[in-house]
Scaffold this motif. Sequence first.
Motif, PDB file in Angstrom:
ATOM      1  N   ASP A 281       0.826  -1.207   0.000  1.00  0.00           N
ATOM      2  CA  ASP A 281       0.000   0.000   0.000  1.00  0.00           C
ATOM      3  C   ASP A 281       0.860   1.257   0.000  1.00  0.00           C
ATOM      4  N   TRP A 282       1.958   1.220   0.733  1.00  0.00           N
ATOM      5  CA  TRP A 282       2.876   2.364   0.764  1.00  0.00           C
ATOM      6  C   TRP A 282       3.597   2.498  -0.572  1.00  0.00           C
ATOM      7  N   ALA A 283       4.130   1.395  -1.107  1.00  0.00           N
ATOM      8  CA  ALA A 283       4.844   1.442  -2.380  1.00  0.00           C
ATOM      9  C   ALA A 283       3.911   1.837  -3.525  1.00  0.00           C
ATOM     10  N   GLU A 284       2.634   1.479  -3.411  1.00  0.00           N
ATOM     11  CA  GLU A 284       1.659   1.853  -4.430  1.00  0.00           C
ATOM     12  C   GLU A 284       1.612   3.369  -4.593  1.00  0.00           C
ATOM     13  N   GLN A 285       1.495   4.091  -3.470  1.00  0.00           N
ATOM     14  CA  GLN A 285       1.476   5.549  -3.560  1.00  0.00           C
ATOM     15  C   GLN A 285       2.784   6.078  -4.122  1.00  0.00           C
ATOM     16  N   LEU A 286       3.891   5.555  -3.619  1.00  0.00           N
ATOM     17  CA  LEU A 286       5.195   6.036  -4.034  1.00  0.00           C
ATOM     18  C   LEU A 286       5.367   5.929  -5.541  1.00  0.00           C
ATOM     19  N   LEU A 287       5.032   4.776  -6.100  1.00  0.00           N
ATOM     20  CA  LEU A 287       5.217   4.552  -7.534  1.00  0.00           C
ATOM     21  C   LEU A 287       4.196   5.309  -8.367  1.00  0.00           C
ATOM     22  N   ALA A 288       2.925   5.239  -7.977  1.00  0.00           N
ATOM     23  CA  ALA A 288       1.876   5.834  -8.801  1.00  0.00           C
ATOM     24  C   ALA A 288       1.963   7.348  -8.812  1.00  0.00           C
ATOM     25  N   GLU A 289       2.125   7.951  -7.642  1.00  0.00           N
ATOM     26  CA  GLU A 289       2.130   9.408  -7.577  1.00  0.00           C
ATOM     27  C   GLU A 289       3.435   9.988  -8.097  1.00  0.00           C
ATOM     28  N   SER A 290       4.512   9.232  -8.010  1.00  0.00           N
ATOM     29  CA  SER A 290       5.805   9.737  -8.485  1.00  0.00           C
ATOM     30  C   SER A 290       5.973   9.620  -9.987  1.00  0.00           C
ATOM     31  N   THR A 291       5.388   8.592 -10.601  1.00  0.00           N
ATOM     32  CA  THR A 291       5.637   8.351 -12.028  1.00  0.00           C
ATOM     33  C   THR A 291       4.428   8.607 -12.913  1.00  0.00           C
ATOM     34  N   ALA A 360      14.426   7.090 -15.699  1.00  0.00           N
ATOM     35  CA  ALA A 360      14.311   6.235 -16.883  1.00  0.00           C
ATOM     36  C   ALA A 360      13.100   6.592 -17.727  1.00  0.00           C
ATOM     37  N   LEU A 361      12.009   7.011 -17.064  1.00  0.00           N
ATOM     38  CA  LEU A 361      10.782   7.363 -17.777  1.00  0.00           C
ATOM     39  C   LEU A 361      10.766   8.805 -18.268  1.00  0.00           C
ATOM     40  N   GLY A 362      11.686   9.612 -17.767  1.00  0.00           N
ATOM     41  CA  GLY A 362      11.720  11.010 -18.158  1.00  0.00           C
ATOM     42  C   GLY A 362      10.664  11.853 -17.480  1.00  0.00           C
ATOM     43  N   VAL A 363      10.275  11.492 -16.238  1.00  0.00           N
ATOM     44  CA  VAL A 363       9.299  12.283 -15.501  1.00  0.00           C
ATOM     45  C   VAL A 363       9.902  12.751 -14.178  1.00  0.00           C
ATOM     46  N   ASN A 364       9.319  13.820 -13.649  1.00  0.00           N
ATOM     47  CA  ASN A 364       9.743  14.366 -12.366  1.00  0.00           C
ATOM     48  C   ASN A 364       9.099  13.548 -11.259  1.00  0.00           C
ATOM     49  N   PRO A 365       9.863  12.814 -10.473  1.00  0.00           N
ATOM     50  CA  PRO A 365       9.260  11.947  -9.457  1.00  0.00           C
ATOM     51  C   PRO A 365       8.844  12.672  -8.181  1.00  0.00           C
ATOM     52  N   PHE A 366       8.967  13.985  -8.144  1.00  0.00           N
ATOM     53  CA  PHE A 366       8.721  14.713  -6.900  1.00  0.00           C
ATOM     54  C   PHE A 366       7.518  15.640  -6.934  1.00  0.00           C
ATOM     55  N   ASP A 367       6.896  15.839  -8.102  1.00  0.00           N
ATOM     56  CA  ASP A 367       5.711  16.685  -8.130  1.00  0.00           C
ATOM     57  C   ASP A 367       4.459  15.826  -8.254  1.00  0.00           C
ATOM     58  N   PRO A 369       1.260  17.021 -10.252  1.00  0.00           N
ATOM     59  CA  PRO A 369       0.585  18.147 -10.915  1.00  0.00           C
ATOM     60  C   PRO A 369      -0.919  18.033 -11.005  1.00  0.00           C
ATOM     61  N   ASN A 370      -1.478  16.836 -10.872  1.00  0.00           N
ATOM     62  CA  ASN A 370      -2.918  16.673 -11.060  1.00  0.00           C
ATOM     63  C   ASN A 370      -3.692  16.422  -9.772  1.00  0.00           C
ATOM     64  N   VAL A 371      -3.004  16.353  -8.641  1.00  0.00           N
ATOM     65  CA  VAL A 371      -3.672  16.030  -7.384  1.00  0.00           C
ATOM     66  C   VAL A 371      -4.646  17.129  -6.969  1.00  0.00           C
ATOM     67  N   ALA A 372      -4.293  18.385  -7.245  1.00  0.00           N
ATOM     68  CA  ALA A 372      -5.121  19.503  -6.779  1.00  0.00           C
ATOM     69  C   ALA A 372      -6.469  19.572  -7.481  1.00  0.00           C
ATOM     70  N   GLU A 373      -6.584  18.942  -8.641  1.00  0.00           N
ATOM     71  CA  GLU A 373      -7.805  19.089  -9.434  1.00  0.00           C
ATOM     72  C   GLU A 373      -9.040  18.593  -8.703  1.00  0.00           C
ATOM     73  N   SER A 374      -8.985  17.385  -8.163  1.00  0.00           N
ATOM     74  CA  SER A 374     -10.135  16.857  -7.426  1.00  0.00           C
ATOM     75  C   SER A 374     -10.410  17.687  -6.175  1.00  0.00           C
ATOM     76  N   LYS A 375      -9.351  18.188  -5.525  1.00  0.00           N
ATOM     77  CA  LYS A 375      -9.534  19.024  -4.345  1.00  0.00           C
ATOM     78  C   LYS A 375     -10.286  20.303  -4.703  1.00  0.00           C
ATOM     79  N   THR A 468      -2.941   6.917  -5.684  1.00  0.00           N
ATOM     80  CA  THR A 468      -3.097   6.590  -7.104  1.00  0.00           C
ATOM     81  C   THR A 468      -3.915   7.619  -7.862  1.00  0.00           C
ATOM     82  N   GLY A 469      -4.568   8.547  -7.158  1.00  0.00           N
ATOM     83  CA  GLY A 469      -5.347   9.572  -7.838  1.00  0.00           C
ATOM     84  C   GLY A 469      -4.532  10.368  -8.842  1.00  0.00           C
ATOM     85  N   GLN A 470      -3.255  10.582  -8.564  1.00  0.00           N
ATOM     86  CA  GLN A 470      -2.392  11.277  -9.521  1.00  0.00           C
ATOM     87  C   GLN A 470      -2.234  10.463 -10.798  1.00  0.00           C
ATOM     88  N   TYR A 471      -2.008   9.176 -10.676  1.00  0.00           N
ATOM     89  CA  TYR A 471      -1.855   8.317 -11.859  1.00  0.00           C
ATOM     90  C   TYR A 471      -3.137   8.304 -12.681  1.00  0.00           C
TER      91      TYR A 471
END
Length: 547
Positions: A281-291, A360-367, A369-375, A468-471
Motif C-alpha cells: 500500500d505504501w509502495a503503491e502511492q510512491l510509484l503511482a504518484e511519483s511516475t 528512466a521514464l523522463g518524468v519528475n518523481p517529486f511533483d 501536478p494533477n492532485v489539486a484538481e479533485s480538491k 493513485t489519484g495522480q496516476y
Amino acid sequence: MSDLLAGPAELAGGLAVHGADTVDRSAAAPVREQLVAREVPARLAAKDPTLWGPDAAAEAQVRLGWVDTHERSRELLPQLAELVEELADLDHVVLAGMGGSSLAPEVIARTLGRPLTVLDTTDPGQVRAALTDRLDRTVVVISSKSGSTVETDSHRRAYWQAFLDAGMTEAEAARHLVVVTDPGSPLEATAAEMGVVTILADPEVGGRYSALTAFGLVPAALAGVAVTDLLDDADALAGSLAQDRDNPGLALGAALGAAATTGRATVALVSDGTGVDGLGDWAEQLLAESTGKAGAGILPVVVESPDAPGATGPDVLTVSYGGALGPGQLPGVEADVAVNGSLGAHFLTWEYATAIAGAALGVNPFDQPNVAESKENTARILAAGAPAEAPTFTEGAVEGYAPAGAPADLAGVLRWLLDGLGDDGYLAVTAYLDRRADAAVAGLRPLLARAAGRPVTFGWGPRFLHSTGQYHKGGPPVGSYLQVTGAVTDDLPVPGRPYTFAELQAAQAAGDRQALADRGRPVLRLHLTERAAGAAQLLDAAKGTRT
C-alpha cells in the motif's frame, strides 16, 4: 521463486534484490548501463537536482532530503523519548493523516505488531467509531505536511470537540493531541494557538518520501515502536546508494524502468509472507504518484496473495517483498523480482528505486501536478452544492449512474465496463465507504480482475486521492473507473464548518468523478442504498461477470 532466489542477488545493508538484472537485460538497451554511464548513482546520492531534466530541477532541489533524512531524524529521538514517557498513560494512538502522512506509519505498526488506529477517511461511520473508542486514553497525532489537508483538519476539529464534550478543559484536551507538520505551515500556527505539542518535519522531503521523517516516526514511537532500529536499518543501506554495483536501489530502479519502457508498465506488488506487512500500500502511492504524469507512468497493483488474479501476466512485472528469507523456496510466489530485508532498508530502497525509475521514464518523481484538481472540484461542490443526479437504473440495494449508452442493469453494466478495457486498459475501483465496516467491498478487485484479464486496482476514497489519484489523471489515458458510494444513516458534523462528514465525502466523490469524466474516460458510479445488502449484491454481480 526458488529459481529466482538461486540466481545472483544485489545485496547491501541486509537487503537483497533478486532478479532485477535479468529484467533489466531483457531490454534492448539496459537501463542500468545508461544510468551508470551518466554517473546517476553518485549524483543521486549527492542530491543532484538536474537528474530529471531542467524542468524538474527547481522541485528536486527542495525534495531530495529523503536521501539522508534518516541521519537528521536522529535529532528527534530525545524529543520522542520524552514525549512517549510524558504520554505513557495514553495507550490508544490514533493517526489522523492522509497519503504520505499515514501509509508509512501504518506499515510500520502492522509489520512490528504495534496497535495504531489510522484515520484517513471522511466516512462518518468510520470517524464516529474512532471518536468513541477509549477517548480518555487516546492521543491523536494530527499529521499534515501542508497544514491545510481538509480531511485532517476535519479530524482535528472533531476530536477537539469530542474531548471538550467529554468534560475536558482546553488544556486537558490539548494534551491528547500531537501535531506533525512542516515549519511555517498553517497547522503549526493553529497548534500554537491551541497549546498543542508540535514536532516539525523535514521540509525538504515530500510527503510520499517521508517514511523516515517525523511523519513516520512520531506515531510509530507513540505506538511503542523502537524507531531507532528503522534509522539504523536505513543507515546500514545508505552507503550503497552512490555505488555502481552492490546497490539494491539501483538494481530495483533499473528493473522498474526497463520493464516500464518495454511493455510491462504494470507492477504487481505481492507480499511473500515473510514479515513485512502492508508495504504494498505504501509502495503503491510512491510509484503511482511519483511516475504517473505526462501521459506516462508505472501502474502498481497491490494483490491479495501470490495466486490472486493480476499477480502475473504477459505485461506485468511481478515484484514480491518481504523480510529475511530462509533457505528453500516460498511456495506460490512466482516473481520476476524479489525484494527482501528490514523495513527501514525497504523504505530507503524503494524511494531510491522510484527516483531512478522516474529518470528512466523522463518524468519528475517529486511533483504531483494533477492532485489539486479533485480538491478544487470538491471545494466548489461544497460551496455550491452537488449537482442533481438521477440514477440510470435501480436494482435492489444498488443505484447505477452510468454513462450514456451503457446497459441499465448491474450485471450488464459491469460487463460493459470490463469489455471496454481492450488490450491496454486498466480498471480502477474506488470505494468511498468505511474501510473497516465495509471491508468486504475490497473483494471486488480480484473478482473483476479475473473477469477482465486486465489490471484492476482498488482504493478507498478519499485515501487513494493522495495516492493513485495522480496516476488516474496524469498517467496513460487508458483507465476506466468504477466508483462505489454508500448511503449514510448517521451523519456527523465537522465542527466549525458549514458541512458534515457525509457532505464532504460526497463532494470528494463527485469532485473526483468530474475530474475523470473531463478526460473522456468511462466512469460508472454504483451507490449502495443499504450498505451491507448492496455490497453483497455487488459482489454477487461481480462473480457473475466471469467468462
